[in-house]
Write an enzyme that holds these catalytic residues in place. Structure first.
Site, PDB file in Angstrom:
ATOM      1  N   ASP A 153      15.820  13.134   7.213  1.00 38.98           N
ATOM      2  CA  ASP A 153      16.827  14.095   6.769  1.00 38.98           C
ATOM      3  C   ASP A 153      17.737  14.455   7.942  1.00 38.98           C
ATOM      4  O   ASP A 153      17.929  13.652   8.862  1.00 38.98           O
ATOM      5  CB  ASP A 153      16.150  15.328   6.168  1.00 38.98           C
ATOM      6  CG  ASP A 153      16.952  15.913   5.025  1.00 38.98           C
ATOM      7  OD1 ASP A 153      17.989  16.532   5.301  1.00 38.98           O
ATOM      8  OD2 ASP A 153      16.536  15.751   3.865  1.00 38.98           O
ATOM      9  N   HIS A 218      19.672  21.109   6.216  1.00 42.11           N
ATOM     10  CA  HIS A 218      19.000  20.545   5.050  1.00 42.11           C
ATOM     11  C   HIS A 218      17.562  20.129   5.345  1.00 42.11           C
ATOM     12  O   HIS A 218      16.640  20.436   4.574  1.00 42.11           O
ATOM     13  CB  HIS A 218      19.817  19.354   4.544  1.00 42.11           C
ATOM     14  CG  HIS A 218      19.442  18.883   3.182  1.00 42.11           C
ATOM     15  ND1 HIS A 218      18.598  17.822   2.959  1.00 42.11           N
ATOM     16  CD2 HIS A 218      19.810  19.330   1.951  1.00 42.11           C
ATOM     17  CE1 HIS A 218      18.475  17.617   1.660  1.00 42.11           C
ATOM     18  NE2 HIS A 218      19.193  18.524   1.025  1.00 42.11           N
ATOM     19  N   ASN A 230       4.267  31.278   6.603  1.00 40.50           N
ATOM     20  CA  ASN A 230       4.656  32.392   7.467  1.00 40.50           C
ATOM     21  C   ASN A 230       4.358  33.723   6.804  1.00 40.50           C
ATOM     22  O   ASN A 230       3.867  33.773   5.672  1.00 40.50           O
ATOM     23  CB  ASN A 230       6.130  32.292   7.852  1.00 40.50           C
ATOM     24  CG  ASN A 230       7.046  32.812   6.758  1.00 40.50           C
ATOM     25  OD1 ASN A 230       6.731  32.719   5.583  1.00 40.50           O
ATOM     26  ND2 ASN A 230       8.178  33.347   7.155  1.00 40.50           N
ATOM     27  N   VAL A 234       6.354  32.692   2.272  1.00 41.67           N
ATOM     28  CA  VAL A 234       6.919  31.373   2.015  1.00 41.67           C
ATOM     29  C   VAL A 234       5.923  30.335   2.498  1.00 41.67           C
ATOM     30  O   VAL A 234       5.795  30.103   3.696  1.00 41.67           O
ATOM     31  CB  VAL A 234       8.270  31.189   2.728  1.00 41.67           C
ATOM     32  CG1 VAL A 234       8.809  29.791   2.482  1.00 41.67           C
ATOM     33  CG2 VAL A 234       9.252  32.235   2.238  1.00 41.67           C
ATOM     34  N   SER A 389      16.972  17.684  -4.180  1.00 44.66           N
ATOM     35  CA  SER A 389      16.519  17.740  -2.789  1.00 44.66           C
ATOM     36  C   SER A 389      15.345  18.686  -2.631  1.00 44.66           C
ATOM     37  O   SER A 389      14.473  18.482  -1.785  1.00 44.66           O
ATOM     38  CB  SER A 389      17.651  18.209  -1.872  1.00 44.66           C
ATOM     39  OG  SER A 389      18.404  17.142  -1.394  1.00 44.66           O
TER      40      SER A 389
END
Length: 793
Positions: A153, A218, A230, A234, A389
């Site tokens: 990426d 990205h 974290n 998340v 994505s």
């Protein structure tokens, strides 16, 4: 051999990829395994030497033909190919070199992003409808431990506290030696995102075509979805993987095909278990260089996850490398188990393969964002993004969980486990080319009872050499019905848990075709280790087939207790290559004179749109008929499939421009439809449409035997405005006037009369005492007035 460059100017230089005829090491090794032939290190060295010799022969031939070339790179593991730059005028000469199989452009490639939303950091869990399944796997100690995942990426912010725990290293494949493109060079071992301060003086902040900013993020967002962990909640799908970042996109989040190919080869050489490719080209072909590289990486034992693309809900919009037959192409689902409108659809070409393979959450996904080392505070370094994505790394994470739980499973096992256990979404709304096997169910994929493998041999490289493909879908491809046909595909059912059991097979046809059936033999069986099934397509002779004649559906294998249900999509195309010239077959409205008044009309006014092919970026706009200026939009989408749809035209509607409630004011409008077919616009318009919610106002008097008066109404104003366009109309077409003689307080029979163009009228009667005058307009509004003798009213 395909030559894509005949229209290039002679003085241009073009970047191309030359595919040569000798098969690379990976393909020949796989073919040997299929034939039961030993394959040794010495065999591999001999093949590499043969490939090298052939490439040198091509270089020599180019020199002898006086074809100058530069910036070349050779591929010999996954591909036997050469990426180079030559003058466009010399491309035709390459067609005379027998060792060259295919010539294709070294296209620019972009990351598969759709939309983004700035948000404050918050828990991703609330956005993920299947988080509980992933959490259950974590509770079992399955978090991706020991699995090597390469993210190809835009790079990574390896200092981000949510992903630094997983980062193990990476490489930079982007050349930054041109000072006009980058303010400084970059080490090959530095896969950081492109920094804002790397933008040289004069370079734009945003790309003129894509709108992407010079700096990138990205790859960091993708990495967080796979492995994030974290304090803000998340947490990626597989937080304990070994994460590697391969920077293939530079400034403006763009790169080229040859750079990606180099990175894929390196990932295979470094023995990565899984590769994530959240990117797409502009091709729906299965034999694109990226798709061939994906196929060969899978043959080398690597699971390759790629996006289906974000080109919308149009048939055949899936893009390479999502077209790779051995890879796993991922579509984008929402938390409500719908398919995001931006998510691309299959099939791929030319084999009518079912794509995407599977769906995963990809809408409004919260993940990590880079800080570019400008600050150590990462509190708000998060963002929501939408696109395939974001769906692809979700599947990459699930693949890592599968690989940890089943270290001996091949890429084919992992792909089949995901497909067999997926949740099939509403088949009355989504067909197999919208959703593939369905939406991922992570826990079920890791803990299957049985697996059903559809078996076939395919040309994975486009050069005619067949390899075995084991997958979770049954593809019959294009079937010609010049004669009645019977085609059979094998399916192998394996007992994964070793519990045996009795199973039944059912076929659910979601799109039938007259004279065609799908059957499975045996329809019931007792599983003892393995069971071979035969899926048979029979169809009657039919020489009048047309575009979109096909049979689609799902095969289900269930146990007698209904505790196990694995499914496989199937498809067959009977169109015999038939196509249609894209056209708007109907754009109509139930009425062109509308009055809303205080309430909506009943039944509501409907717009009917019928198209004979899929269209991209369809929009249905309200336009001011007089000025031709757009007023608002009733509908917009990334794509629209063929068929007929109806849209209500309401007084209060939701604007697709603002997504807020809007009101359709009185006026003269047209309804304009635009869609793109093969990059060409198709348009149609309905108009004029008159929206008028006021009643006619009538004034007048009776003088002797004469009734005179004036009707004041918007239609009279509309007629004057239309006169300016040379499209005027007689006001009596829109205003229906009548009178009734009053006798003893009761009205007599209505008698119609004509108005003058300015709304005045004069009627001769037999000395009336009083007259009721009524005017009903074309929109249904009615005004009336009682005129008395000798009085002005």
């Amino acid at each position: 051999m395909h030559n894509l460059y005949e229209t290039a100017l002679d003085n241009e230089e073009i970047d191309i990829i030359l595919h040569l005829t000798e098969e690379p090491v990976v393909v020949q090794k796989r073919m040997a395994e299929m034939n039961g032939t030993p394959f040794t290190t010495e065999n591999a060295m001999q093949i590499e030497a043969t490939v090298h010799v052939q490439q040198q022969q091509v270089f020599n031939a180019m020199k002898s033909m006086n074809i100058p070339f530069k910036k070349f790179h050779s591929f010999n593991t996954l591909l036997n190919a050469i990426a180079t730059t030559i003058p466009s005028k010399d491309v035709k000469k390459l067609c005379n070199i027998q060792d060259i199989q295919l010539i294709e452009s070294n296209f620019k490639v972009l990351a598969s992003g759709a939309t983004s939303t700035d948000v404050e950091a918050s828990s991703e869990h609330e956005m993920d409808a299947i988080y509980s399944e992933v959490k259950a796997l974590w509770a079992e100690g399955i978090e991706g431990q020991g699995v090597k995942v390469a993210v190809l990426d835009s790079g990574i912010d390896r200092h981000h506290p949510a992903i630094q725990h997983a980062y193990r290293g990476g490489m930079n494949f982007v050349d930054q030696s041109d000072p006009e493109k980058y303010a400084r060079t970059r080490d090959e071992n530095d896969p950081s995102e492109t920094f804002p301060d790397e933008r040289p003086t004069g370079a734009p902040e945003k790309a003129s075509t894509s709108g992407a900013r010079f700096e990138t993020y990205h790859g960091t967002h993708i990495a967080g979805i796979i492995a994030g962990k974290n304090a803000f909640g998340v947490k990626g799908v597989a937080p304990k993987i070994d994460l590697y970042a391969y920077r293939i996109f530079g400034s403006y989040t763009s790169g080229d095909t040859s750079t990606i190919l180099r990175a894929i080869e390196e990932a295979v050489a470094q023995r990565m278990d899984i590769i994530n490719l959240s990117l797409s080209d502009n091709s729906d072909m299965e034999n694109h260089a990226l798709s061939i590289a994906v196929n060969n990486a899978v043959l080398a034992g690597v699971v390759v996850i790629s996006t289906a693309g974000n080109t919308g809900s149009v048939r055949g919009s899936v893009r390479a490398p999502g077209t790779a037959r051995l890879g796993i192409a991922v579509g984008n689902s929402t938390i409500h188990d719908e398919i995001d409108s931006s998510s691309s659809r299959g099939p791929s070409r030319p084999n009518f393969d079912i794509k995407p393979d599977i769906l995963a959450p990809g809408t409004d996904i919260l993940s990590t964002m880079p800080r570019y080392r400008q600050a150590d505070d990462y509190t708000d370094a998060f963002k929501r993004e939408t696109g395939t994505s974001q769906a692809a790394p979700y599947i990459t994470g699930v693949a890592a969980l599968l690989k940890q739980a089943h270290p001996d499973w091949t890429p084919f096992d992992i792909k089949v486990a995901m497909a067999n256990t997926a949740k099939v979404l509403d088949t009355t709304v989504y067909n197999v080319f919208d959703q593939g096997a369905g939406r991922i169910r992570p826990y079920a994929a890791v803990h299957p009872t049985i697996l059903a493998y559809a078996l076939e041999e395919i040309d994975a490289t486009g050069e005619g050499e067949l390899v075995e493909n084991q997958k979770g879908a049954v593809t019959f491809g294009a079937v010609t019905l010049s004669e009645a046909i019977t085609l059979t595909k094998p399916m192998l059912v394996k007992d994964i848990k070793g519990t045996g059991g009795h199973y039944d097979v059912t076929v659910h046809v979601t799109q039938p075709f007259d004279g065609a059936t799908i059957t499975v033999e045996p329809p019931s069986f007792t599983l003892d280790g393995e069971q071979l099934l035969h899926v048979t397509l029979t169809a009657a002779k039919n020489e009048q087939t047309k575009y979109r004649d096909e049979i689609l559906g799902y095969i289900h294998i269930t146990d007698r207790e209904q505790s196990v249900d694995v499914s496989l999509p199937f498809a067959a195309d009977f169109s015999n290559g038939a196509t249609v010239t894209p056209a708007i077959e109907e754009l109509s409205i139930t009425q062109k004179d509308l009055s809303f008044g205080n309430e909506e009309q009943a039944p509501p006014t409907e717009i009917t749109l019928s198209i004979n092919s899929d269209l991209s970026y369809p929009t249905l706009e309200i336009t001011d008929y007089l000025s031709k200026a757009p007023v608002d939009s009733l509908f917009y989408d990334n794509g629209l499939s063929l068929g007929t749809r109806k849209f209500p035209l309401l007084h209060k509607y939701t604007s697709s421009w603002t997504n807020e409630e809007a009101t359709l004011a009185d006026g003269i409008y047209s309804i304009d439809f635009t869609g793109m077919a093969n990059a060409e616009p198709l348009t149609a318009s309905i108009g004029p449409i008159f929206v008028k919610s006021t009643k006619p106002v009538i004034t007048g008097a009776i003088q002797g035997a004469t009734v005179t008066g004036q009707v004041t109404d918007q239609y009279i104003d509309f007629a004057k405005l239309m006169d300016e366009l040379n499209e005027g109309f007689d006001v009596n077409e829109k205003l229906n006037a009548s009178y009734q003689l009053m006798k003893d307080g009761k009205p007599g029979k209505p008698v119609p009369f004509l108005l003058n163009e300015d709304g005045t009228f004069e009627v001769e009667l037999d000395v009336p005492e009083s007259v009721r005058v009524t005017v009903v307009d074309a929109a249904g509004n009615q005004g009336e007035s009682l005129l008395e003798k000798g009085e002005n009213v």
